[in-house]
Structure formats: C-alpha cells, structure tokens
Design a protein around this motif. Structure first.
Motif, short mmCIF file in Angstrom:
data_model
loop_
_atom_site.label_atom_id
_atom_site.label_comp_id
_atom_site.label_asym_id
_atom_site.label_seq_id
_atom_site.Cartn_x
_atom_site.Cartn_y
_atom_site.Cartn_z
N PHE A 1 45.78 69.53 -1.52
CA PHE A 1 47.10 70.09 -1.22
C PHE A 1 47.38 71.32 -2.07
O PHE A 1 47.94 72.32 -1.61
CB PHE A 1 48.18 69.03 -1.44
CG PHE A 1 49.58 69.56 -1.34
CD1 PHE A 1 50.16 69.81 -0.11
CD2 PHE A 1 50.33 69.80 -2.49
CE1 PHE A 1 51.46 70.30 -0.01
CE2 PHE A 1 51.62 70.29 -2.41
CZ PHE A 1 52.18 70.54 -1.16
N VAL A 2 46.95 71.26 -3.34
CA VAL A 2 47.20 72.36 -4.27
C VAL A 2 46.38 73.59 -3.91
O VAL A 2 46.77 74.72 -4.22
CB VAL A 2 46.89 71.90 -5.71
CG1 VAL A 2 47.17 73.02 -6.71
CG2 VAL A 2 47.71 70.67 -6.07
N GLN A 3 45.25 73.40 -3.23
CA GLN A 3 44.37 74.52 -2.89
C GLN A 3 45.11 75.61 -2.12
O GLN A 3 44.80 76.80 -2.27
CB GLN A 3 43.18 74.01 -2.06
CG GLN A 3 42.20 73.15 -2.83
CD GLN A 3 41.35 73.93 -3.81
OE1 GLN A 3 41.32 75.15 -3.78
NE2 GLN A 3 40.67 73.21 -4.70
N LYS A 4 46.09 75.23 -1.32
CA LYS A 4 46.78 76.24 -0.51
C LYS A 4 47.59 77.21 -1.39
O LYS A 4 47.83 78.35 -1.00
CB LYS A 4 47.68 75.58 0.52
CG LYS A 4 48.91 74.88 -0.04
CD LYS A 4 49.79 74.34 1.10
CE LYS A 4 51.08 73.75 0.58
NZ LYS A 4 51.94 73.24 1.67
N PHE A 5 48.00 76.73 -2.57
CA PHE A 5 48.71 77.61 -3.50
C PHE A 5 47.74 78.54 -4.23
O PHE A 5 48.13 79.59 -4.73
CB PHE A 5 49.50 76.78 -4.52
CG PHE A 5 50.59 75.96 -3.90
CD1 PHE A 5 51.81 76.53 -3.56
CD2 PHE A 5 50.40 74.61 -3.65
CE1 PHE A 5 52.82 75.77 -2.98
CE2 PHE A 5 51.40 73.84 -3.07
CZ PHE A 5 52.61 74.43 -2.73
N LEU A 6 46.48 78.12 -4.31
CA LEU A 6 45.48 78.92 -5.01
C LEU A 6 44.96 80.08 -4.17
O LEU A 6 44.60 81.13 -4.71
CB LEU A 6 44.30 78.04 -5.43
CG LEU A 6 44.53 77.05 -6.56
CD1 LEU A 6 43.28 76.19 -6.76
CD2 LEU A 6 44.88 77.77 -7.85
N LYS A 7 44.91 79.91 -2.86
CA LYS A 7 44.30 80.92 -1.99
C LYS A 7 44.87 82.32 -2.20
O LYS A 7 44.11 83.29 -2.30
CB LYS A 7 44.44 80.50 -0.53
CG LYS A 7 43.51 79.35 -0.14
CD LYS A 7 43.66 79.00 1.33
CE LYS A 7 42.72 77.86 1.71
NZ LYS A 7 42.87 77.47 3.13
N PRO A 8 46.20 82.51 -2.28
CA PRO A 8 46.72 83.87 -2.47
C PRO A 8 46.39 84.46 -3.84
O PRO A 8 46.50 85.67 -4.03
CB PRO A 8 48.24 83.69 -2.32
CG PRO A 8 48.42 82.39 -1.62
CD PRO A 8 47.29 81.53 -2.06
N LEU A 9 45.98 83.59 -4.78
CA LEU A 9 45.70 84.05 -6.13
C LEU A 9 44.22 84.39 -6.34
O LEU A 9 43.85 84.95 -7.37
CB LEU A 9 46.10 82.97 -7.15
CG LEU A 9 47.50 82.37 -6.99
CD1 LEU A 9 47.73 81.28 -8.03
CD2 LEU A 9 48.57 83.45 -7.12
N LEU A 10 43.38 84.08 -5.35
CA LEU A 10 41.94 84.29 -5.47
C LEU A 10 41.60 85.78 -5.49
O LEU A 10 42.02 86.53 -4.62
CB LEU A 10 41.23 83.62 -4.30
CG LEU A 10 39.71 83.72 -4.27
CD1 LEU A 10 39.10 82.96 -5.45
CD2 LEU A 10 39.18 83.16 -2.95
N ILE A 11 40.84 86.19 -6.52
CA ILE A 11 40.46 87.60 -6.61
C ILE A 11 38.95 87.79 -6.62
O ILE A 11 38.46 88.92 -6.58
CB ILE A 11 41.05 88.27 -7.88
CG1 ILE A 11 40.58 87.54 -9.14
CG2 ILE A 11 42.57 88.31 -7.80
CD1 ILE A 11 40.99 88.24 -10.42
N GLY A 12 38.18 86.69 -6.69
CA GLY A 12 36.73 86.83 -6.69
C GLY A 12 36.04 85.57 -7.18
O GLY A 12 36.64 84.49 -7.21
N GLU A 13 34.78 85.73 -7.57
CA GLU A 13 33.99 84.60 -8.02
C GLU A 13 33.18 85.00 -9.25
O GLU A 13 33.05 86.19 -9.57
CB GLU A 13 33.03 84.15 -6.92
CG GLU A 13 33.71 83.68 -5.66
CD GLU A 13 32.70 83.27 -4.59
OE1 GLU A 13 31.48 83.31 -4.88
OE2 GLU A 13 33.12 82.93 -3.47
N LEU A 14 32.64 83.99 -9.91
CA LEU A 14 31.70 84.28 -10.99
C LEU A 14 30.45 84.94 -10.40
O LEU A 14 30.00 84.56 -9.32
CB LEU A 14 31.30 82.99 -11.71
CG LEU A 14 32.32 82.38 -12.67
CD1 LEU A 14 31.81 81.02 -13.16
CD2 LEU A 14 32.56 83.30 -13.86
#
Length: 410
Positions: free
Chosen positions: A81-94
């Motif tokens: 459920f929390v993942q949906k709040f993370l999506k707009p904050l994603l800027i990249g990956e290691l």
C-alpha cells in the motif's frame, strides 16, 4: 551518476531514461533541505515528502543518505500500500556496479536477516491473535471493576486506595500519535545521540562511554554527574510521566493538531473524575490521579530502561538493522511473571527487530534470531529481571565516573 538507455524499442514508445547513482553521490544528500534514501536499490528524493510522512518527519529523515530497506519493511504493516506513495518520489536506482548495502555492511548478514523475516511472515507471526488481545483487555477491565468494588465495599481508606492505585496503574492513557512519532524514532536509531529521543536527557544525565568523556573534556557540569546513579531515584522514575511526558503529550497534541487524541484524553479525565469524585472529592481525586501517574512512571522507567541504558549508547555508526538493534537492546529471561509484568518487553530484541509483530509471537521468533546471531558472531544478551534493574544503576555510575575522570584530568 550515469544514465541507462531507452526502453520500449519493440513498441516504438519512448520511455523515460533511468538514472543510476553511486553510494558516494547518495550519501551527499543527507541535509535538512536535501534528503535522498534507498529502498530495495531504488533511490528516492524525500526532501518535500518528509513533512507529510505519517510516521513523522524525523524518523524518515534519520535515514537520509542511507539504505532504508530494512527500516522500511520493519515499520510498514502493508508495504504494498505504501509503494504508491513512493512512486512519485522515485528518481533512479543504484548503479549496477554498486552493492545493495551502503558503507561496507555485511551483505550476507543482511540477506540472512531478510530471509529470517520472510520465514517469520510465512509462519504468520505478524498476524495478531484476536483472542489474546481480547483476553488482555478483559483482564484490565476486570481489574478496574475489582478496584471500584473494593472502594464501594471497603471505603476509601489508605490501604484500599493504595491497592486501587496499583490496579489503575496497569492501564495508561496517552496520545497514540505522540507515542508513535517518538517511539518510531527510538526504534529507527536506538541509543543514537541526536536521533533517538529516549537518550536525550537534556543534560540531566550523561550516558554511555563517549558522552561522559565529551562533557568532561569540555568542563560541562550541569549537574554532579558522578552522583547521577544516586539522584536517578529522585528524578527519573518519579517525574518522567507525571511531569515531563504530560507536558510533552499536551504540547504535542496541540502543536500537531491531534484533535482526536486530545478529545480521547479529555474523555479519559472526564470518565475518571465522574467515577472517583463521589468517593474522594475533587482534591482527593486529583491526588489519586497524581499518585497513579507516579506509580506508572516508576514501572515505565524501570521496565523500559533496563533493556537500553546498560547497552551501547553512542553516535551514529551506520550499522545494519540487525547489528544496530542488538547493540542497543537486551532481553530479560522469559517467565509468566516477566511476560506479564513487562508487557512482553522482556523480548526487547525481537520487539526491536520486528516492531509490527504482535507481542504474543515474540517467543516463537526468538530461537530463529538467536540462531542467526550465533551464525554471525553477534552477541545476544539475556539477563534476569533483578540483574537488569541493577545494571541500570551500575551503568549510570560507570558513566558518571568517566565524566568525573575526564572533567578532572583531561
């Protein structure tokens, strides 16, 4: 920082490029106005999100510039459920060549702990047993009813009032939001100065091995710390809840506009005074409430601090989740009395590793935790209840002596 190639060539659609980051770059973003963190190798910019974080801005800020994977899974009951709040904050990956763990942490230990958590999930150890909590609530209600029957039948004599106070002290009223915001910080970075509010002693005590020496070298003497193991009995147990916590709770509810908590708090006091004014009058009821808080405070301090004050208390060392929790916590031997008296906080290690696990399941996961600690040579400390109480005073004396030595000779 590097960039990945475009995807979707077969469909002809243009997709956004993936940005890759090194740990060196990520660790630069740990400022008040610039915060990044990593969860499952994905990099998130949380700078503007921290103020809206339901768990409070401090707890998430403590992981700025770090890998927050294990903390994320530890605190969120429903991560999907929390993942949906993370999506707009994603800027990249290691970046592909970067390890999943930062600061040279033991990758095998981290992987083994995550496997242990998965095993606990498969064993349904994160599911609460309604019967357990129903029975626990019933036992509290029965004790309260017993207290009322006592004063109704025997009157409000001193002995009856003392027994009633002990009964009422078994149930506490506090703001859930205030407690969560404070306690989550403690779990996120236990016994870490400037991050764990429970070791912020506002110059009344010096804790651990490093802080006393620091204060001593700087000739800081707010109080005679070499006597802190003595004035502890006059300050910490009797005053924490009746004075410090009560002020913090009320200020926090008003400042953060926890109106629902404020209403519940007032409803508690209304119910309390309606119940006891007929037996004690207004002043007598106020005295009874103060004495109950006084008893609660003693219980709370001894039961919560026996697991932490004697353990390592220091500045941030950027340990992995398992190592950081084991360095800051210890267990108390299991028994029916210890389980009841501490509210299962005698399983403090398991409580810290899995803060969302219902407490009636701690004993089931304990053997798995001990086995993992033995495999990696991590000390799993367990002691008797009496020894734990004595160690609180002993650790305060040790820290006070370190301060005095540094104050006089360094």
């Amino acid at each position: 920082m590097g960039k990945g190639g475009e995807k979707g060539e077969e469909t002809g659609e243009h997709e956004a490029q993936i940005l890759f980051y090194s740990w060196e770059e990520i660790q630069k973003h740990n400022l008040k106005t610039d915060k990044w963190l990593v969860i499952d190798r994905k990099v998130y910019n949380i700078t503007n999100w921290v103020r809206r974080h339901p768990g409070g801005h401090r707890v998430i800020s403590h992981y700025a510039g770090e890998d927050a994977t294990d903390a994320f899974w530890a605190f969120h009951i429903n991560p999907s459920f929390v993942q949906k709040f993370l999506k707009p904050l994603l800027i990249g990956e290691l970046a592909p060549g970067e390890p999943s763990q930062d600061r040279d942490k033991n990758s095998q230990l981290v992987e083994d702990f995550r496997a242990l958590r998965k095993t606990a999930e498969e064993m349904n150890l994160f599911k609460a047993d309604p019967l357990f909590f129903s029975l626990y609530l019933c036992h509290i209600l029965i004790m309260e009813a017993l207290g009322l029957l006592m004063i109704s039948y025997y009157g409000n004599g001193w002995i009856t009032t003392f027994i009633l106070s002990c009964i009422l002290a078994t149930s506490q009223g506090a703001s859930a939001n205030w407690w969560n915001h404070r306690h989550f910080q403690h779990h996120a970075k236990p016994n870490i100065f400037k991050k764990d509010p429970d070791v912020n002693m506002i110059h009344i005590f010096v804790l651990g091995d490093s802080q006393p020496v620091e204060y001593g070298k700087k000739k800081l003497k707010y109080l005679p710390y070499n006597h802190q193991h003595e004035y502890f009995f006059l300050v910490f147990p009797p005053l924490l809840i009746p004075v410090y916590f009560q002020m913090q709770i009320m200020m926090s509810m008003i400042r953060h506009k926890f109106w629902a908590d404020l209403i519940w708090a007032f409803s508690y006091y209304i119910r309390y005074f309606i119940t006891f004014i007929p037996f004690y009058g207004v002043l007598g009821s106020l005295f009874l409430l103060t004495f109950v808080r006084f008893l609660e405070s003693h219980w709370f301090v001894w039961v919560t601090q026996m697991n932490h004050i004697p353990m390592e208390i220091d500045n941030e060392k950027h340990r992995d989740w398992l190592s950081s929790q084991l360095a800051a916590t210890c267990n108390i031997e299991q028994s029916f009395f210890n389980d009841w008296f501490t509210g299962h906080l005698n399983f403090q290690i398991e409580h810290h590793l899995f803060p969302t696990m219902p407490r009636h399941n701690f004993w089931k996961v304990k053997p798995l935790v001990k086995s993992l600690c033995a495999k990696h040579g991590i000390h799993y400390e367990e002691k008797t209840l009496g020894r734990a109480f004595i160690d609180i005073v002993g650790s305060l004396k040790k820290s006070g002596d370190l301060w005095l030595d540094a104050y006089l000779h360094k």
